[in-house]
Design a protein around this motif. Structure first.
Motif, PDB file in Angstrom:
ATOM      1  N   LEU B 105     -12.858 -26.498   8.480  1.00 30.85           N
ATOM      2  CA  LEU B 105     -11.602 -26.363   9.233  1.00 30.85           C
ATOM      3  C   LEU B 105     -10.500 -25.719   8.408  1.00 30.85           C
ATOM      4  O   LEU B 105      -9.441 -25.383   8.930  1.00 30.85           O
ATOM      5  N   GLY B 106     -10.729 -25.592   7.100  1.00 28.28           N
ATOM      6  CA  GLY B 106      -9.687 -25.016   6.253  1.00 28.28           C
ATOM      7  C   GLY B 106      -8.679 -26.035   5.766  1.00 28.28           C
ATOM      8  O   GLY B 106      -7.765 -25.694   5.026  1.00 28.28           O
ATOM      9  N   ASP B 109      -8.284 -26.364   2.015  1.00 27.75           N
ATOM     10  CA  ASP B 109      -7.399 -25.393   1.356  1.00 27.75           C
ATOM     11  C   ASP B 109      -5.973 -25.920   1.269  1.00 27.75           C
ATOM     12  O   ASP B 109      -5.297 -25.732   0.261  1.00 27.75           O
ATOM     13  N   TYR B 275     -15.848 -23.432  -5.631  1.00 25.85           N
ATOM     14  CA  TYR B 275     -15.465 -23.498  -4.217  1.00 25.85           C
ATOM     15  C   TYR B 275     -15.247 -22.092  -3.658  1.00 25.85           C
ATOM     16  O   TYR B 275     -14.620 -21.258  -4.293  1.00 25.85           O
ATOM     17  N   ARG B 276     -15.772 -21.866  -2.445  1.00 22.68           N
ATOM     18  CA  ARG B 276     -15.698 -20.518  -1.852  1.00 22.68           C
ATOM     19  C   ARG B 276     -14.753 -20.418  -0.680  1.00 22.68           C
ATOM     20  O   ARG B 276     -14.541 -19.332  -0.156  1.00 22.68           O
ATOM     21  N   SER B 277     -14.245 -21.573  -0.219  1.00 21.59           N
ATOM     22  CA  SER B 277     -13.348 -21.573   0.931  1.00 21.59           C
ATOM     23  C   SER B 277     -14.087 -21.033   2.162  1.00 21.59           C
ATOM     24  O   SER B 277     -15.280 -20.774   2.119  1.00 21.59           O
ATOM     25  N   THR B 278     -13.359 -20.854   3.278  1.00 22.96           N
ATOM     26  CA  THR B 278     -14.011 -20.291   4.463  1.00 22.96           C
ATOM     27  C   THR B 278     -13.535 -18.880   4.683  1.00 22.96           C
ATOM     28  O   THR B 278     -12.648 -18.408   3.995  1.00 22.96           O
ATOM     29  N   GLY B 279     -14.096 -18.243   5.673  1.00 17.39           N
ATOM     30  CA  GLY B 279     -13.875 -16.826   5.893  1.00 17.39           C
ATOM     31  C   GLY B 279     -12.440 -16.354   5.913  1.00 17.39           C
ATOM     32  O   GLY B 279     -12.105 -15.410   5.241  1.00 17.39           O
ATOM     33  N   SER B 280     -11.598 -16.974   6.717  1.00 10.18           N
ATOM     34  CA  SER B 280     -10.280 -16.378   6.914  1.00 10.18           C
ATOM     35  C   SER B 280      -9.195 -17.068   6.121  1.00 10.18           C
ATOM     36  O   SER B 280      -9.407 -18.156   5.648  1.00 10.18           O
TER      37      SER B 280
END
Lengths: 323, 280
Positions: B105-106, B109, B275-280
């Motif tokens: 869900l972000g 971040d 950690y790579r986080s999500t796409g956007s």
């Protein structure tokens, strides 16, 4: 004074696996490559580019969320990925598409909790909150649970939460996405004032050309992971002028419209796209003199258009043709 | 607008996480209290689940009398030690299992851009006092078993009960954190982790001697859940290990807890680094 952001040959790669299990193919995708720039204290910089160009990846590296694969990065003199927690105390971050506020709490309580997370002295917090409440007109909904706020109200709440600890740098990712014209304008005016009165440096990504025109003296354009442009907005416009588009729905399909001050760029049945080089009112008058118009739409150029033009120009220039 | 100065950052950042955690917990408790009926129902439901487990245990003993040489009160001691350690871990650290969801869900971040340990924020996220519903019956069972079981109460044993409980809590919390770290790599690993956390708890409620020797060795040396209730109970009851594992193991719970916490901390840091986080 040393720059607030310094990026040198910054790069980030991702390993992507695809295919079925046991027969996975791994490949490396470069999201950002060799990006070098610096931002001085007090600047407002727009960071633009189409989706997937590397904007978010850069923002995440600047805030310490992602560790760069290569290059050197300093934000307020700190190395973001190693000193993320310290950096978080010096910068404010707002992601337009997600909130940092607590869904079930009244806005006031969320903001009070933020004070503890950032360890802001109570007196400073109260003063700062009073100022921000006035500037962003939070008064009417301070007692409302965040889940009941409109998008515009929530965004103002998020901006307040990001600014209560008086950060030197404000990082905004799509701060006006989905907002109506009035909310957009409130936020833009607020950001300008914050910048001029407090000297807060602002770095923002946006798809909204209005944001850029109103706020940014300097723009950086990233595409395919590379920094394609870094300069002021008028220079960008000069490099890649972006006309507005008039979308005309005729009552019946017709050959491409030919009038002065406009060029038909696309025809789909009765709908035609006219690229404007003159006053839209004159073009509309000229078109309606020769055609029966069912509907009209005027489309402002989007950042993508500007960037796409920037690229088209670069490509034609490199091919040696004069466009 | 006037300039303000935030409190200077201190070197005791780990300590500040401890200070912020109760505050986050308090905020979440208040948020949950916005729906009092729901909170009450959920707490009761949790208590009922624990009570039905207890009832099952009584039912088993009404038929069997003894289980692998352990009577009702001894088993209840094991059950209580395991239940209290587990429900404390669930209360304070249970929310870490939702890491994968926060990453998707972000919201993870947003935790990373606050000047507070993301682990503390994650653990406190969605904190709900309803989990007390699980703790209370377990605590009652433990207190009762401590009184009823045949324990030679030396001063050492009295002093070590809280130490053993703390160790059990730390072991459970660490296993939970390690399970969460897997989600840095595989976002949907929650179920996998649950098989160790919840599954492990179900196992440690009964004397491990009822399981096969390989399972006990796994629970001792690989996922060291034996140190949550089994080894401490052997120590309190002063009984020889029915499976003949070294006697010294029964004193090892605190060491195992510290070691496992270190492993969890290392994995967490490594997870954050990659950690790579999500796409956007």
């Amino acid at each position: 004074m040393s720059p607030i952001i310094e990026a040198q040959d910054l790069g980030r790669e991702f390993t992507v696996s695809s295919g079925r299990p046991l027969r996975r193919v791994r490949r490396t995708v470069t999201a950002v490559r060799d990006v070098t720039f610096s931002v001085a204290s007090g600047e407002i910089v727009g960071y633009l580019g189409p989706n997937g160009a590397g904007k978010s990846t850069t923002m995440k590296m600047l805030t310490g969320i992602l560790r760069p694969s290569r290059g050197r990065l300093r934000v307020t003199g700190l190395e973001p990925s190693r000193q993320r927690t310290r950096l978080a105390g010096r910068i404010g971050v707002v992601f337009g598409q997600r909130t940092t506020l607590w869904w079930d709490l009244p806005l006031r309580d969320s903001l009070a909790l933020t004070r503890h997370l950032y360890r802001v002295p109570a007196a400073d917090h109260a003063r700062r909150l009073a100022e921000l409440t006035e500037l962003l007109e939070l008064g009417p909904f301070l007692a409302t649970p965040v889940r009941q706020l409109s998008l515009g109200q929530r965004m103002r709440g998020d901006l307040t939460a990001a600014l209560l600890h008086a950060p030197r740098l404000l990082v905004l990712d799509e701060p006006t996405i989905g907002l109506d014209v009035v909310s957009k304008s409130t936020i833009r005016e607020f950001l300008l004032r914050l910048n001029s009165e407090q000297g807060t440096t602002i770095l923002l990504t946006t798809h909204d050309l209005g944001d850029v025109e109103r706020l940014c003296r300097r723009v950086m354009v990233i595409d395919h992971g590379r920094l394609a442009f870094d300069g002021d907005l008028s220079a960008l416009r000069a490099t890649a002028p972006s006309p507005r588009t008039l979308i005309v729905d005729l009552t019946a399909p017709a050959p491409p419209i030919e009038v002065a001050g406009a060029t038909a760029t696309r025809v789909e049945g009765p709908r035609q796209w006219l690229e404007l080089s003159a006053n839209p009112a004159e073009v509309i008058a000229a078109v309606s003199a020769t055609h029966r118009i069912a509907d009209l739409m005027l489309r402002e150029p989007e950042i993508e258009d500007v960037v796409a033009r920037l690229y088209r120009r670069e490509r034609t220039a490199s091919l040696g043709k004069d466009g | 607008m006037a300039e303000i100065h935030t409190a200077p950052s201190r070197s005791l950042r780990g300590f500040s996480a401890l200070l912020v955690y109760p505050r986050l917990v308090w905020v979440w408790t208040r948020a949950m209290a916005q729906y009092p009926a729901s909170l009450l129902t959920l707490s009761l439901a949790q208590a009922l689940i624990s009570l039905s487990e207890l009832a099952a245990l009584f039912f088993v003993f009404s038929h069997a009398g003894r289980l692998a040489g352990f009577g009702l009160h001894e088993t209840l001691l094991i059950y209580g030690l395991s239940g209290v350690a587990f429900s404390l871990a669930d209360l304070f650290m249970g929310a870490v299992e939702r890491l994968g969801e926060h990453i998707r869900l972000g919201s993870f971040d947003t935790m990373l851009v606050r000047p507070v340990s993301p682990l503390a924020q994650l653990a406190a996220d969605g904190f709900s006092p309803r989990r007390l519903g699980k703790l209370v019956p377990n605590l009652a069972a433990l207190v009762w078993a401590l009184g009823e079981a045949d324990i030679d109460w030396t001063a050492e044993r009295v002093l070590l009960v809280p130490v053993l409980l703390c160790s059990g809590f730390v072991i459970c919390a660490s296993v939970w954190t390690i399970g969460a770290c897997i989600q840095f790599v595989v976002a949907d690993a929650r179920e996998l982790a649950n098989s160790v956390t919840y599954g492990g708890q179900a196992m440690t409620q009964y004397p491990l001697a009822i399981y096969g020797a390989d399972i006990v060795r796994t629970a001792t040396y690989i996922v060291p859940l034996a140190f949550v209730s089994w080894q401490p109970a052997l120590y309190l009851l002063d009984r020889p290990d029915p499976l003949g594992l070294p006697e010294g193991l029964r004193h090892a719970s605190p060491c195992v807890a510290v070691a496992l916490a270190l492993v969890a901390a290392l994995l967490w840091r490594s997870g954050l680094r990659h950690y790579r986080s999500t796409g956007s």
